[in-house]
Design an enzyme around this catalytic site. Sequence first.
Site, PDB file in Angstrom:
ATOM      1  N   ARG A  62      41.666  21.545 -26.398  1.00 27.37           N
ATOM      2  CA  ARG A  62      42.238  23.243 -26.188  1.00 27.37           C
ATOM      3  C   ARG A  62      42.265  23.641 -27.890  1.00 27.37           C
ATOM      4  NH1 ARG A  62      45.980  26.553 -28.851  1.00 27.37           N
ATOM      5  NH2 ARG A  62      47.565  24.825 -28.686  1.00 27.37           N
ATOM      6  N   ASP A  63      43.229  23.146 -28.550  1.00 24.36           N
ATOM      7  CA  ASP A  63      43.578  23.560 -29.997  1.00 24.36           C
ATOM      8  C   ASP A  63      42.084  23.324 -31.041  1.00 24.36           C
ATOM      9  OD1 ASP A  63      44.311  24.481 -32.762  1.00 24.36           O
ATOM     10  OD2 ASP A  63      46.395  23.814 -32.380  1.00 24.36           O
ATOM     11  N   HIS A 109      53.978  20.278 -34.299  1.00 20.37           N
ATOM     12  CA  HIS A 109      52.614  20.664 -34.168  1.00 20.37           C
ATOM     13  C   HIS A 109      52.005  20.976 -35.664  1.00 20.37           C
ATOM     14  CE1 HIS A 109      48.792  22.290 -32.088  1.00 20.37           C
ATOM     15  NE2 HIS A 109      48.872  22.912 -33.160  1.00 20.37           N
ATOM     16  N   HIS A 145      49.310  21.407 -38.836  1.00 20.63           N
ATOM     17  CA  HIS A 145      47.953  21.767 -39.264  1.00 20.63           C
ATOM     18  C   HIS A 145      47.765  21.356 -40.737  1.00 20.63           C
ATOM     19  CE1 HIS A 145      46.166  24.417 -35.989  1.00 20.63           C
ATOM     20  NE2 HIS A 145      47.451  24.245 -35.692  1.00 20.63           N
ATOM     21  N   CYS A 176      43.831  28.611 -35.595  1.00 21.19           N
ATOM     22  CA  CYS A 176      44.320  29.671 -34.751  1.00 21.19           C
ATOM     23  C   CYS A 176      43.323  31.017 -34.973  1.00 21.19           C
ATOM     24  CB  CYS A 176      45.856  30.112 -34.719  1.00 21.19           C
ATOM     25  SG  CYS A 176      46.254  31.485 -33.841  1.00 21.19           S
ATOM     26  N   ASN A 221      43.948  21.035 -37.258  1.00 20.72           N
ATOM     27  CA  ASN A 221      45.355  20.162 -36.955  1.00 20.72           C
ATOM     28  C   ASN A 221      45.148  18.849 -37.779  1.00 20.72           C
ATOM     29  OD1 ASN A 221      46.533  20.974 -34.386  1.00 20.72           O
ATOM     30  ND2 ASN A 221      44.326  21.570 -34.168  1.00 20.72           N
TER      31      ASN A 221
END
Length: 303
Positions: A12-13, A203, A205, A236, A245
């Site tokens: 996803r990310d 979460h 980065h 993002c 990430n």
Amino acid sequence: MTAVDIREVGPRDGLQIEEPIPTEAKLAFIDALVATGVRRIEATSFVSPRAIPALADAEAVAAQLHRWPGVEFSALVAGLGGVGRALAAGVHRLEYVVSASDGHSRANVGRDSAESVALIEPIAEQVHAAGGRLEVIVAIAFDCPFDDRTPPERVAEIAARAVASGADSLAVADTVGTASPVRTADVIDRVRAAAPDTELGIHLHNTRGQGLANAWTAYEHGVRRFDSAAGGLGGCPFAPGASGNIATEELVYLFSDGGIETGIDIDRALDAARLISHLLGKPVDSNLLAAGGRLRPRNAASH
């Protein structure tokens, strides 16, 4: 029982800012991730395909997740419409993102932060009615590219509101990778005080190279749930300057070298990072992959 619980967010990310790749390629990536031993994977997001074309095949991906019955798959949503799509597709563990700043919230979902907070309750009701679980992720928990520094008390306030509105778990996100260990500790401590009985994840980065240091600090402050992405992928699309990430293989290396069990095979994690690099046709930002994993003894004749 593992000492820490790592959720792989690469599908996803990790892919949301990339050029779209075929659904079958994503499924091959997921298969490689499952082979690492990871037991929680964020598979996709049910958001506007115009906004995130790389994940326009969310339903097609979700339809194949039955191939891996031992894995807990989840998906990200941005509003009630996404919740309906996800539940209809059979995904019942959802993450709803609330930005702690108005500037990022408007850029990301077209509404201010308070409006996003107000949606938590109806989203939770819809998810729970379907037998699902909802995690609220507080994004921009440290800094915003539009509104400058995020007040940590605002993050704690949103966390408390989220729990009161029905969130089953929480996470805080360093969306643009500006946090340091000191600030990570401060935000975690405030959120834990505001929601002491709620499971908390983080979460991170690695935009400014602080991701692993922040992960270790989070662990020292009681966090046991971590997000990461194979190869350090991600970013993002609505946060200028945000990059990948923390890399799953590097997070596993960090914890395993400290005697902390992750349940993830580091060599298989490197294989997954290598595979997604091949599927995307470009190098990934993983120091561990570039170095070849753990240091191996040199031949005695080497210099």
